[in-house]
Design a protein around this motif. Structure first.
Motif, PDB file in Angstrom:
ATOM      1  N   PHE A   1       0.792  -1.100   0.133  1.00  0.00           N
ATOM      2  CA  PHE A   1       0.022  -0.170   0.052  1.00  0.00           C
ATOM      3  C   PHE A   1       0.810   1.324   0.129  1.00  0.00           C
ATOM      4  O   PHE A   1       2.114   1.344   0.406  1.00  0.00           O
ATOM      5  CB  PHE A   1      -0.755   0.057   1.169  1.00  0.00           C
ATOM      6  N   VAL A   2       0.475   2.331  -0.563  1.00  0.00           N
ATOM      7  CA  VAL A   2       0.888   3.557  -0.612  1.00  0.00           C
ATOM      8  C   VAL A   2       0.094   4.681  -0.039  1.00  0.00           C
ATOM      9  O   VAL A   2      -1.046   4.633  -0.072  1.00  0.00           O
ATOM     10  CB  VAL A   2       1.557   3.923  -1.938  1.00  0.00           C
ATOM     11  N   ILE A   3       0.808   5.867   0.457  1.00  0.00           N
ATOM     12  CA  ILE A   3      -0.047   7.157   0.786  1.00  0.00           C
ATOM     13  C   ILE A   3       0.045   8.051  -0.442  1.00  0.00           C
ATOM     14  O   ILE A   3       1.032   8.389  -1.199  1.00  0.00           O
ATOM     15  CB  ILE A   3       0.601   7.761   1.963  1.00  0.00           C
ATOM     16  N   GLU A   4      -1.213   8.722  -0.930  1.00  0.00           N
ATOM     17  CA  GLU A   4      -1.193   9.629  -1.874  1.00  0.00           C
ATOM     18  C   GLU A   4      -1.749  10.672  -1.421  1.00  0.00           C
ATOM     19  O   GLU A   4      -2.345  10.914  -0.536  1.00  0.00           O
ATOM     20  CB  GLU A   4      -2.268   9.060  -2.897  1.00  0.00           C
ATOM     21  N   ASN A   5      -0.815  11.835  -1.803  1.00  0.00           N
ATOM     22  CA  ASN A   5      -1.289  13.320  -1.597  1.00  0.00           C
ATOM     23  C   ASN A   5      -2.376  14.007  -2.103  1.00  0.00           C
ATOM     24  O   ASN A   5      -3.116  13.048  -3.040  1.00  0.00           O
ATOM     25  CB  ASN A   5      -0.094  14.144  -1.420  1.00  0.00           C
ATOM     26  N   PRO A   6      -2.917  15.050  -1.790  1.00  0.00           N
ATOM     27  CA  PRO A   6      -4.236  15.454  -2.526  1.00  0.00           C
ATOM     28  C   PRO A   6      -4.083  15.455  -4.106  1.00  0.00           C
ATOM     29  O   PRO A   6      -5.156  15.466  -4.809  1.00  0.00           O
ATOM     30  CB  PRO A   6      -4.405  16.848  -1.852  1.00  0.00           C
TER      31      PRO A   6
ATOM     32  N   ILE B   1       2.272   9.682  -5.150  1.00  0.00           N
ATOM     33  CA  ILE B   1       2.900   8.925  -3.959  1.00  0.00           C
ATOM     34  C   ILE B   1       3.688   9.467  -2.909  1.00  0.00           C
ATOM     35  O   ILE B   1       4.742  10.037  -3.552  1.00  0.00           O
ATOM     36  CB  ILE B   1       3.481   7.435  -4.472  1.00  0.00           C
ATOM     37  N   MET B   2       3.475   9.304  -1.665  1.00  0.00           N
ATOM     38  CA  MET B   2       4.490   9.895  -0.841  1.00  0.00           C
ATOM     39  C   MET B   2       5.691   8.926  -0.662  1.00  0.00           C
ATOM     40  O   MET B   2       5.459   7.917  -0.268  1.00  0.00           O
ATOM     41  CB  MET B   2       3.795  10.426   0.516  1.00  0.00           C
ATOM     42  N   LYS B   3       6.844   9.481  -0.517  1.00  0.00           N
ATOM     43  CA  LYS B   3       8.094   8.904   0.000  1.00  0.00           C
ATOM     44  C   LYS B   3       7.791   8.373   1.599  1.00  0.00           C
ATOM     45  O   LYS B   3       7.764   9.213   2.298  1.00  0.00           O
ATOM     46  CB  LYS B   3       9.136   9.590  -0.353  1.00  0.00           C
ATOM     47  N   ILE B   4       8.027   7.049   1.672  1.00  0.00           N
ATOM     48  CA  ILE B   4       8.285   6.690   3.235  1.00  0.00           C
ATOM     49  C   ILE B   4       9.723   6.285   3.445  1.00  0.00           C
ATOM     50  O   ILE B   4       9.689   4.773   3.021  1.00  0.00           O
ATOM     51  CB  ILE B   4       7.318   5.558   3.328  1.00  0.00           C
ATOM     52  N   GLY B   5      10.429   6.898   4.046  1.00  0.00           N
ATOM     53  CA  GLY B   5      11.729   6.470   4.350  1.00  0.00           C
ATOM     54  C   GLY B   5      12.487   6.278   2.943  1.00  0.00           C
ATOM     55  O   GLY B   5      12.471   7.174   2.071  1.00  0.00           O
ATOM     56  N   ASP B   6      12.996   5.066   2.705  1.00  0.00           N
ATOM     57  CA  ASP B   6      13.947   5.030   1.376  1.00  0.00           C
ATOM     58  C   ASP B   6      12.881   4.072   0.599  1.00  0.00           C
ATOM     59  O   ASP B   6      13.434   3.643  -0.747  1.00  0.00           O
ATOM     60  CB  ASP B   6      14.828   3.968   1.646  1.00  0.00           C
ATOM     61  N   ASP B   7      11.699   3.948   0.916  1.00  0.00           N
ATOM     62  CA  ASP B   7      10.817   3.314  -0.208  1.00  0.00           C
ATOM     63  C   ASP B   7       9.300   4.130  -0.242  1.00  0.00           C
ATOM     64  O   ASP B   7       9.405   5.267   0.126  1.00  0.00           O
ATOM     65  CB  ASP B   7      10.276   1.925   0.723  1.00  0.00           C
ATOM     66  N   SER B   8       8.388   3.700  -0.779  1.00  0.00           N
ATOM     67  CA  SER B   8       7.194   4.328  -0.640  1.00  0.00           C
ATOM     68  C   SER B   8       6.022   3.398  -0.283  1.00  0.00           C
ATOM     69  O   SER B   8       4.745   3.659  -0.436  1.00  0.00           O
ATOM     70  CB  SER B   8       6.771   4.893  -2.212  1.00  0.00           C
ATOM     71  N   ARG B   9       6.687   2.136   0.198  1.00  0.00           N
ATOM     72  CA  ARG B   9       5.404   1.305   0.383  1.00  0.00           C
ATOM     73  C   ARG B   9       5.203   0.873   1.950  1.00  0.00           C
ATOM     74  O   ARG B   9       6.039   0.850   2.662  1.00  0.00           O
ATOM     75  CB  ARG B   9       5.524  -0.164  -0.474  1.00  0.00           C
TER      76      ARG B   9
END
Length: 390
Positions: A176-181, A185-193
């Motif tokens: 899963f990923v976080i999408e902004n408005p 896709i938002m970066k999460i640490g060194d990944d996006s998942r």
């Protein structure tokens, strides 16, 4: 006598005349007393008017107060997402698995809630217009999206999603990923998942019953095994028994090429690595190779770097489409420019820190067979390595 009578009459007339004059004088002077009375009347009239003006109980003031009431009833501070600056930044870091840590055992067909704790390391404020969405691998019956709670920079958020375990044994994963408005896709640490990995060790009784029923229905066809395999993978009863498998399905339409030498390099490098770890080599299976090549071709033609195919297929469904009946399935992928050789691809999976499953699959004691695919297009090389337990 007459003279006396006349004098009495005259005297009486004089007295009456005097009384009449006093009355006239009183009447004439009465208006002189009216101004004070009039002044008093004006004073009495003005005083209530001044008093009414200062009272808040007049109908007009009451109506005004009522109409302004909704403007003063504001939600509790923190329930409305403040506006973000146009140049704010979005980033996050993973903190912890609050529920369902990796490789948790879950019974097939059961519903569970996965919760990740994530820190807001950017400068934007998260809110309901930020959403958690499924990205790749299995969706596990996740909803289309889950809104994030209001989270200020420096704060953490617990993000939860309700999922359902598949009715097939083995390891299952969803990313899963976080999408902004804006849908980025938002970066999460060194990944996006953010991922969930579960092990299904027990299939629900409902699935077993469905499999038996489908087998009876399929006895009138020549494809009993294929019908049973469909139930094992999906856990649902098909509307009609399949008559053919989808062996020839392809979503690749570009002029890709493959390279048998690179395929051999992957197999040799992988099994040499397993020997170093004291593990038996994997056996190459033709059906798994077909499933792997299908995904490699799809990735090359559509520039995909995920396990979900452009047609929505998953590693499990692609293996099933070949007719292979698997207890568990997993997959490694890689896309690179310039392309890795086979040894380079295996080295990349060994050292991949963003997806630990890649390295785990290489040294798994659960999987017994593999299939390898490689496709080259537009100067990029794509590998797919499928693992399965028959």
């Amino acid at each position: 006598m007459i003279k006396k009578l006349f004098m009495v009459t005259a005297l009486l007339a004089l007295i009456l005349s005097a009384c009449s004059g006093q009355a006239a004088t009183a009447t004439a002077t009465a208006p002189a007393t009216e101004p004070p009375v009039a002044t008093t009347a004006v004073s009495v009239t003005e005083a209530p008017a001044m008093t009414d003006t200062s009272l808040p109980a007049s109908p007009e003031i009451s109506a005004t107060a009522t109409s302004s009431t909704p403007l003063t009833v504001t939600p509790t501070v923190g329930t409305l997402q403040p506006a973000n600056a146009p140049d704010c930044t979005n980033s996050a870091s993973f903190v912890a698995d609050v529920t369902i840590p990796d490789n948790t055992n879950v019974a097939g067909g059961t519903t569970f809630t996965k919760t990740w704790r994530v820190s807001n390391t950017g400068t934007c404020i998260w809110g309901p217009d930020y959403k958690l969405v499924h990205y790749s691998d299995e969706q596990l019956s996740a909803p289309t999206s889950v809104p994030l709670p209001i989270t200020n920079p420096g704060q953490t958020a617990d993000i939860s999603v309700d999922l359902t375990a598949p009715n097939t044994t083995g390891s299952h994963r969803g990313n899963f990923v976080i999408e902004n408005p804006k849908g980025l896709i938002m970066k999460i640490g060194d990944d996006s998942r953010l991922w969930v990995i579960i092990n299904v060790t027990v299939i629900s009784a409902a699935t077993v019953a469905a499999t038996a029923t489908t087998t009876v229905l399929s006895n009138t066809t020549s494809n009993v095994v294929a019908a049973t395999a469909t139930i094992t993978v999906t856990g649902t009863l098909p509307t009609s028994p399949p008559t053919t498998t989808s062996v020839n399905i392809t979503t690749a339409t570009c002029a890709f090429t493959t390279d048998r030498e690179k395929l051999t390099q992957v197999i040799n490098a992988l099994n040499a690595y397993r020997t170093q770890k004291g593990l038996p080599p994997y056996t190459v299976n033709a059906q798994l190779t077909q499933a792997a090549q299908r995904q490699a071709n799809d990735m090359a033609c559509h520039k995909l770097y995920v396990h979900t195919g452009s047609d929505g297929s998953t590693p499990q469904s692609r293996v099933k489409d070949t007719g292979y009946v698997a207890q568990s399935v997993s997959e490694n992928i890689n896309g690179n420019y310039p392309p890795f050789d086979g040894q380079g691809a295996v080295n990349w999976w060994i050292n991949d820190k963003t997806d630990p499953r890649h390295g785990q699959n290489l040294v798994s004691t659960t999987f017994k067979e593999i299939g390898v695919g490689y496709s080259f297009f537009d100067n990029y090389g794509f590998y797919a390595l499928v693992f399965a337990t028959p």
